[in-house]
Scaffold this active site. Structure first.
Site, short mmCIF file in Angstrom:
data_model
loop_
_atom_site.label_atom_id
_atom_site.label_comp_id
_atom_site.label_asym_id
_atom_site.label_seq_id
_atom_site.Cartn_x
_atom_site.Cartn_y
_atom_site.Cartn_z
CG HIS A 17 40.32 -8.43 -43.05
ND1 HIS A 17 41.55 -7.84 -43.09
CD2 HIS A 17 40.16 -9.06 -44.24
CE1 HIS A 17 42.12 -8.10 -44.25
NE2 HIS A 17 41.29 -8.83 -44.97
CG HIS A 20 40.07 -4.69 -45.91
ND1 HIS A 20 39.22 -5.72 -45.61
CD2 HIS A 20 40.76 -5.08 -47.01
CE1 HIS A 20 39.37 -6.69 -46.51
NE2 HIS A 20 40.30 -6.33 -47.37
CB CYS A 125 44.27 -19.93 -58.91
SG CYS A 125 43.28 -19.86 -57.38
CB CYS A 128 44.46 -16.08 -57.55
SG CYS A 128 45.22 -16.89 -56.17
CB CYS A 143 46.25 -22.13 -56.04
SG CYS A 143 46.42 -20.45 -55.43
CG HIS A 146 43.06 -19.58 -52.93
ND1 HIS A 146 43.52 -18.70 -53.89
CD2 HIS A 146 42.38 -18.83 -52.04
CE1 HIS A 146 43.12 -17.48 -53.59
NE2 HIS A 146 42.43 -17.52 -52.48
CE LYS A 296 47.65 -14.96 -45.35
NZ LYS A 296 46.44 -15.55 -45.77
CE LYS A 299 36.41 -14.63 -39.27
NZ LYS A 299 35.84 -14.42 -40.59
O1 ME8 Z 1 43.85 -6.75 -53.32
N1 ME8 Z 1 47.89 -6.52 -43.24
O2 ME8 Z 1 41.79 -6.18 -52.47
P1 ME8 Z 1 41.83 -6.83 -51.01
C1 ME8 Z 1 47.91 -5.29 -43.75
N2 ME8 Z 1 40.95 -5.46 -54.84
N3 ME8 Z 1 47.11 -4.90 -44.76
C2 ME8 Z 1 46.26 -5.79 -45.27
C3 ME8 Z 1 46.18 -7.11 -44.78
C4 ME8 Z 1 47.06 -7.46 -43.71
N4 ME8 Z 1 47.07 -8.66 -43.14
N5 ME8 Z 1 45.24 -7.76 -45.48
C5 ME8 Z 1 44.74 -6.87 -46.38
C6 ME8 Z 1 42.75 -6.26 -53.43
N6 ME8 Z 1 45.34 -5.68 -46.25
C7 ME8 Z 1 42.36 -5.58 -54.74
C8 ME8 Z 1 43.05 -4.22 -54.77
S1 ME8 Z 1 43.51 -1.84 -55.92
C9 ME8 Z 1 43.36 -1.19 -57.44
C10 ME8 Z 1 42.77 -3.42 -56.02
C11 ME8 Z 1 45.05 -4.45 -47.02
O3 ME8 Z 1 40.44 -6.71 -50.48
C12 ME8 Z 1 46.27 -4.00 -47.81
O4 ME8 Z 1 46.10 -2.64 -48.16
O5 ME8 Z 1 42.47 -8.16 -51.04
C13 ME8 Z 1 46.14 -4.85 -49.05
O6 ME8 Z 1 46.92 -4.35 -50.12
C14 ME8 Z 1 44.66 -4.74 -49.32
O7 ME8 Z 1 44.07 -4.75 -48.00
C15 ME8 Z 1 44.12 -5.87 -50.17
O8 ME8 Z 1 42.73 -5.81 -50.17
#
Ligand code: ME8
Length: 500
Positions: A17, A20, A125, A128, A143, A146, A296, A299
């Site tokens: 999304h 990312h 959880c 999480c 949680c 969630h 936040k 959807k």
């Molecule tokens: O946490 N605004 O993965 P994840 C800005 N796998 N950035 C955002 C965001 C938002 N609303 N939502 C997500 C994980 N991100 C673990 C990480 S690293 C060794 C393991 C971005 O898929 C932001 O970079 O939940 C956040 O830290 C990351 O996606 C979390 O991705």
């Protein structure tokens, strides 16, 4: 100089999304800029594929965790070129090479005496993949994220002796005040440390979907240990037959969102210390993208900005520009389609696109398409004095938003210059021919410098424009405002940012 920069690796139990895309784009801007400076760059991104959430999601869909991971990792991998991100490798934590290296490093942590077996009991959880501490738990044992009812888990775990690193972490923070950036995040991480560290689970016994603990094969490593190590393990096998570790480790920058601060700024350096590995130079923590209503994005609230829709309508460069432009890097910021449209029209089409098209059109009309080889205007040149150095210094600190503002001020300055000099008037009188030469040479030069600096943000549009200016070189050495126009031939340019 080597410059190693990473994004988080994203969970494969969800779809890619905007959040990312945001981190990946910011990281890409820095990687591209450093390549322009001739640095030896390695840019890593990838997917985090182990752990309970993935195992549960797979179970719910009636597929194996590996099948789910394979399917969703492809979606994340496909997003990278769509964003025009120039990563050097895409790591998946299910890669056999990654898993072998995780075992190697954590075996060393074990051999160094920083692990022990203990009994863990706590409220867990499964979504999480995290045990919740007392002050996190909602009424009814739910949680906080969630809102599902937590499960009381009691299990035998291997523990990592995080508390043993309290003093060394405090020393790290005292000596490297830019280890965590921006400063507010540094303070947050430091206060987490100084409030007292507790040992953390290193393994899980019940779970099968993970990297096996080599000294106790009934256990798999807790997913965060496996995940964080990606930054290190990737260098060992990203290039077949070559080990890049000595060349790029320790990482220059980990770019992350604020949700995963504790893992990267506390657990990660402690784990590296426990394994006798060098600590990365910087962790830059950015904020959250919020819905246009400031809530936040979700959807169900209907306030989600879809990156694919922005790309379809306005193009990849516009998405990259918008995200770097509209949200201060490090802070939270609201984003939405209306703001995308407004910035596209006012800044991309009007400010930059218009400066480009009218400059090229006037050079074509008044000077047969040749940039006059005349002296540029020292007054305009002065406005560019030190610009490249300033942008570089800001990007050394990962300030992608502020650096872009510096560049944009010059675009606006050049547009004012056109109005001030009114080339269409100068063109009417042969007596002002040399003034017209100077004006056109200066505009072409300003546009060229701006485009070299913008290349990291908008690679496609800037490359089209620089080609049209007959000056395709994007190395940073070219971002100095030259004393003469250069006599290059320009070519016609379709609108960079056409009306939508
Ligand atoms: O946490 N605004 O993965 P994840 C800005 N796998 N950035 C955002 C965001 C938002 N609303 N939502 C997500 C994980 N991100 C673990 C990480 S690293 C060794 C393991 C971005 O898929 C932001 O970079 O939940 C956040 O830290 C990351 O996606 C979390 O991705």
């Amino acid at each position: 100089m080597s410059y190693y920069i990473t994004t988080p690796i994203y969970y494969v139990n969800a779809q890619p999304h905007l959040g990312h895309a945001y981190t990946t784009i910011a990281t890409d801007v820095l990687a591209r800029h450093m390549r322009q400076r001739g640095e030896d760059v390695f840019f890593l991104t990838g997917t985090d594929e182990h752990g309970e959430p993935v195992a549960d999601a797979a179970h719910a869909q009636g597929v194996t965790p590996q099948e789910l991971a394979d399917r969703n990792a492809e979606r994340f991998k496909a997003l990278v070129p769509v964003l025009d991100a120039s990563n050097d490798f895409f790591i998946r934590t299910t890669d056999a090479e990654h898993q072998r290296r995780v075992q190697e490093v954590l075996q060393r942590v074990h051999d160094n005496g920083f692990t022990y077996k203990g009994m863990y009991e706590g409220w867990y959880c499964p979504r999480c993949a995290d045990f919740k501490v007392e002050n996190e738990i909602l009424e009814g044992n739910r949680c906080p994220i969630h809102e599902i009812v937590l499960e009381l888990h009691q299990e035998e775990n291997w523990f990592f002796a995080l508390s043993a690193f309290q003093e060394r972490l405090e020393a790290l923070y005292a000596e490297h005040r830019d280890f965590v950036m921006p400063p507010a995040r540094y303070n947050e991480a430091l206060s987490f440390i100084t409030s007292g560290l507790q040992d953390i689970s290193l393994s899980r016994k019940r779970l099968k979907w993970g990297v096996t603990v080599p000294w106790d094969p009934e256990h798999v490593f807790y997913v965060w240990f496996d995940a964080l190590l990606n930054y290190y393990t990737a260098l060992g096998y990203a290039r077949p037959g070559e080990d890049l570790t000595d060349r790029f480790w320790p990482a220059t920058y980990h770019i992350i969102g604020k949700d995963i601060l504790k893992f990267h700024t506390v657990f990660w350096p402690a784990m590296l210390m426990a394994a006798d590995l060098a600590i990365p130079h910087h962790v830059f923590v950015h904020g959250f993208l919020l819905g246009a209503d400031g809530r936040k994005m979700s959807k169900s609230l209907g306030n989600v900005l879809d990156p694919f829709q922005v790309i379809d309508q306005f193009g990849t460069d516009a998405l990259r520009f918008y995200l770097m432009r509209d949200v201060a890097f490090g802070a939270d910021g609201a984003v939405g389609m209306e703001a995308v449209t407004a910035r596209y029209e006012a800044e991309l089409a009007n400010d930059y696109g218009n400066l480009a098209s009218r400059s090229i059109a006037m050079i074509t009309r008044y000077r047969d398409g040749v940039v006059p080889d005349a002296p540029t205007d020292p007054a305009l040149a002065a406005e560019f004095d030190g610009l490249c150095e300033r942008v570089s210094a800001l990007l050394d600190r990962a300030e992608v938003h502020t650096a872009l503002e510096e560049i944009w001020l010059r675009i606006r300055r050049c547009n004012r210059y056109v109005e001030e000099r009114a080339p269409w008037t100068l063109a009417r009188d042969p007596a002002t021919a040399s003034q017209l030469d100077q004006t056109l040479a200066s505009l072409a030069e300003g546009l060229r410098v701006i485009s070299v600096l913008l290349a990291a943000y908008m690679p496609t549009s800037t490359s089209r424009l620089l080609d049209a200016l007959g000056a395709p070189d994007t190395s940073i050495a070219g971002a100095a405002f030259a004393p003469t126009g250069g006599g290059r031939t320009v070519s016609p340019l379709e609108p960079l940012f056409p009306k939508r």
